[in-house]
Design a protein around this motif. Structure first.
Motif, PDB file in Angstrom:
ATOM      1  N   SER A 197       0.819  -1.211   0.000  1.00  0.00           N
ATOM      2  CA  SER A 197       0.000   0.000   0.000  1.00  0.00           C
ATOM      3  C   SER A 197       0.856   1.266   0.000  1.00  0.00           C
ATOM      4  O   SER A 197       0.408   2.325  -0.433  1.00  0.00           O
ATOM      5  N   LEU A 198       2.085   1.166   0.499  1.00  0.00           N
ATOM      6  CA  LEU A 198       2.982   2.326   0.514  1.00  0.00           C
ATOM      7  C   LEU A 198       3.701   2.522  -0.811  1.00  0.00           C
ATOM      8  O   LEU A 198       4.393   3.512  -0.998  1.00  0.00           O
ATOM      9  N   GLY A 199       3.532   1.572  -1.727  1.00  0.00           N
ATOM     10  CA  GLY A 199       4.121   1.752  -3.050  1.00  0.00           C
ATOM     11  C   GLY A 199       5.096   0.682  -3.480  1.00  0.00           C
ATOM     12  O   GLY A 199       5.723   0.805  -4.533  1.00  0.00           O
ATOM     13  N   ASN A 239     -10.409  16.702 -11.260  1.00  0.00           N
ATOM     14  CA  ASN A 239     -10.939  18.066 -11.201  1.00  0.00           C
ATOM     15  C   ASN A 239      -9.823  19.093 -11.287  1.00  0.00           C
ATOM     16  O   ASN A 239      -9.821  20.103 -10.581  1.00  0.00           O
ATOM     17  N   GLY A 240      -8.842  18.795 -12.146  1.00  0.00           N
ATOM     18  CA  GLY A 240      -7.742  19.721 -12.392  1.00  0.00           C
ATOM     19  C   GLY A 240      -6.573  19.614 -11.440  1.00  0.00           C
ATOM     20  O   GLY A 240      -5.522  20.210 -11.672  1.00  0.00           O
ATOM     21  N   LYS A 241      -6.713  18.840 -10.366  1.00  0.00           N
ATOM     22  CA  LYS A 241      -5.633  18.693  -9.387  1.00  0.00           C
ATOM     23  C   LYS A 241      -4.859  17.407  -9.668  1.00  0.00           C
ATOM     24  O   LYS A 241      -5.450  16.333  -9.752  1.00  0.00           O
ATOM     25  N   GLU A 242      -3.532  17.529  -9.812  1.00  0.00           N
ATOM     26  CA  GLU A 242      -2.723  16.357 -10.139  1.00  0.00           C
ATOM     27  C   GLU A 242      -2.632  15.396  -8.958  1.00  0.00           C
ATOM     28  O   GLU A 242      -2.496  15.804  -7.809  1.00  0.00           O
ATOM     29  N   ILE A 243      -2.712  14.102  -9.274  1.00  0.00           N
ATOM     30  CA  ILE A 243      -2.626  13.048  -8.270  1.00  0.00           C
ATOM     31  C   ILE A 243      -1.368  12.228  -8.545  1.00  0.00           C
ATOM     32  O   ILE A 243      -1.168  11.746  -9.670  1.00  0.00           O
ATOM     33  N   GLU A 271      -7.612   5.646  -1.994  1.00  0.00           N
ATOM     34  CA  GLU A 271      -7.233   6.662  -1.005  1.00  0.00           C
ATOM     35  C   GLU A 271      -6.686   7.902  -1.698  1.00  0.00           C
ATOM     36  O   GLU A 271      -7.038   9.032  -1.346  1.00  0.00           O
ATOM     37  N   LYS A 272      -5.843   7.703  -2.691  1.00  0.00           N
ATOM     38  CA  LYS A 272      -5.257   8.846  -3.404  1.00  0.00           C
ATOM     39  C   LYS A 272      -6.309   9.607  -4.219  1.00  0.00           C
ATOM     40  O   LYS A 272      -6.194  10.819  -4.413  1.00  0.00           O
ATOM     41  N   LEU A 273      -7.313   8.875  -4.700  1.00  0.00           N
ATOM     42  CA  LEU A 273      -8.383   9.516  -5.467  1.00  0.00           C
ATOM     43  C   LEU A 273      -9.414  10.178  -4.561  1.00  0.00           C
ATOM     44  O   LEU A 273     -10.344  10.828  -5.038  1.00  0.00           O
ATOM     45  N   GLY A 274      -9.248  10.007  -3.246  1.00  0.00           N
ATOM     46  CA  GLY A 274     -10.191  10.584  -2.306  1.00  0.00           C
ATOM     47  C   GLY A 274     -11.526   9.871  -2.321  1.00  0.00           C
ATOM     48  O   GLY A 274     -12.584  10.480  -2.101  1.00  0.00           O
ATOM     49  N   GLU A 275     -11.497   8.574  -2.575  1.00  0.00           N
ATOM     50  CA  GLU A 275     -12.701   7.776  -2.701  1.00  0.00           C
ATOM     51  C   GLU A 275     -13.181   7.275  -1.341  1.00  0.00           C
ATOM     52  O   GLU A 275     -12.393   6.715  -0.569  1.00  0.00           O
ATOM     53  N   PRO A 276     -14.463   7.416  -1.015  1.00  0.00           N
ATOM     54  CA  PRO A 276     -14.981   6.799   0.218  1.00  0.00           C
ATOM     55  C   PRO A 276     -14.952   5.288   0.078  1.00  0.00           C
ATOM     56  O   PRO A 276     -15.257   4.740  -0.984  1.00  0.00           O
ATOM     57  N   ALA A 277     -14.551   4.605   1.131  1.00  0.00           N
ATOM     58  CA  ALA A 277     -14.362   3.155   1.060  1.00  0.00           C
ATOM     59  C   ALA A 277     -15.653   2.415   0.727  1.00  0.00           C
ATOM     60  O   ALA A 277     -15.643   1.434  -0.023  1.00  0.00           O
ATOM     61  N   ARG A 278     -16.780   2.882   1.272  1.00  0.00           N
ATOM     62  CA  ARG A 278     -18.035   2.150   1.082  1.00  0.00           C
ATOM     63  C   ARG A 278     -18.696   2.454  -0.263  1.00  0.00           C
ATOM     64  O   ARG A 278     -19.330   1.578  -0.859  1.00  0.00           O
ATOM     65  N   LYS A 279     -18.585   3.694  -0.721  1.00  0.00           N
ATOM     66  CA  LYS A 279     -19.241   4.068  -1.976  1.00  0.00           C
ATOM     67  C   LYS A 279     -18.267   4.836  -2.876  1.00  0.00           C
ATOM     68  O   LYS A 279     -18.388   6.046  -3.060  1.00  0.00           O
ATOM     69  N   PRO A 280     -17.282   4.137  -3.445  1.00  0.00           N
ATOM     70  CA  PRO A 280     -16.314   4.809  -4.316  1.00  0.00           C
ATOM     71  C   PRO A 280     -16.977   5.340  -5.579  1.00  0.00           C
ATOM     72  O   PRO A 280     -17.888   4.702  -6.124  1.00  0.00           O
TER      73      PRO A 280
END
Length: 231
Positions: free
Chosen positions: A93-95, A152-156, A207-216
């Motif tokens: 998970s750390l890469g 949304n324009g922000k680099e991940i 996690e990096k996409l800011g996705e909620p775990a239950r409803k991505p």
């Protein structure tokens, strides 16, 4: 030019053994016995892949992994005497790209090094054919040529494996990618049902996409089958 492999292990006998096998395969090597020297080596030279021991005298291998991933995305294989699933999932998970437990067969390590380099080179090879190189999905934009991802324009910032997973899922948007299909396409190895590698990388990607775990919003689970990105 031969690829350069960084070996980070404070047990010199193990590092020397790994070096012998790698050099027999035509690779160049750099050996470091602590994290500080490893970070200097990474900044100084063109490292193609790193083999990191978890137990190091000045900084644990997981922290070193995180430091390297701040700027560099070459494959990293974790090498450790620990066998707990939690440690393995933590490293992935750390890469980390792979994980091998001591004691190990040097030939298995060499095989894994070759697999990771083959996958990395294949996915990063410049390809300017008519193949689709950009995908946009509801505010998520990924470019294969630049290997950049924005939401949304922000680099991940994604690791190579995270990018490859997201690219493959987005390229099949609307369709389900099975666990076996995803693993064998991205990792280039045969999939085994007990393999939790995909799950760990998907969790980190969400996690990096800011996705909620239950409803991505983007990477959705199809329970018992695989994952998909809806159109």
């Amino acid at each position: 030019m031969a690829e350069t492999i960084l070996i980070v292990d404070d047990e010199r006998a193990i590092a020397d053994l790994v070096e012998v096998y790698l050099k027999n395969e035509g690779y160049q090597t750099v050996i470091c016995e602590n994290s500080a020297d490893a970070l200097k080596a990474v900044e100084k030279g063109q490292i193609s892949l790193a083999v990191l021991d978890v137990m190091l005298p000045d900084m644990d291998g997981f922290t070193l992994l995180q430091r390297i991933r701040e700027k560099h995305f070459f494959p990293i294989i974790m090498l450790t005497a620990k066998i707990e699933d939690g440690d393995k999932i933590n490293g992935l998970s750390l890469g980390a790209d792979d994980y091998i437990t001591k004691p190990f067969n040097p030939l298995e390590l060499i095989a894994r090094v070759k697999t990771q380099l083959r996958r990395f080179i294949s996915y990063n090879r410049e390809n300017r054919s008519a193949e689709e190189n950009e995908i946009s999905v509801r505010g998520l934009f990924i470019c294969k040529d630049s290997r950049k991802c924005t939401k949304n324009g922000k680099e991940i910032s994604l690791t190579p494996l995270e990018f490859d997973i997201l690219w493959y899922l987005c390229s099949k948007k609307g369709s389900v990618a099975t666990f076996e299909e995803l693993y064998e396409t991205v990792w280039g190895e045969k999939y085994f049902e007990s393999n939790n590698t995909i799950m760990a990388h998907i969790a980190r990607l969400r996690e990096k996409l800011g996705e909620p775990a239950r409803k991505p919003e983007y990477v959705k689970s199809v329970w018992g089958v695989g994952y998909k990105v809806e159109q």
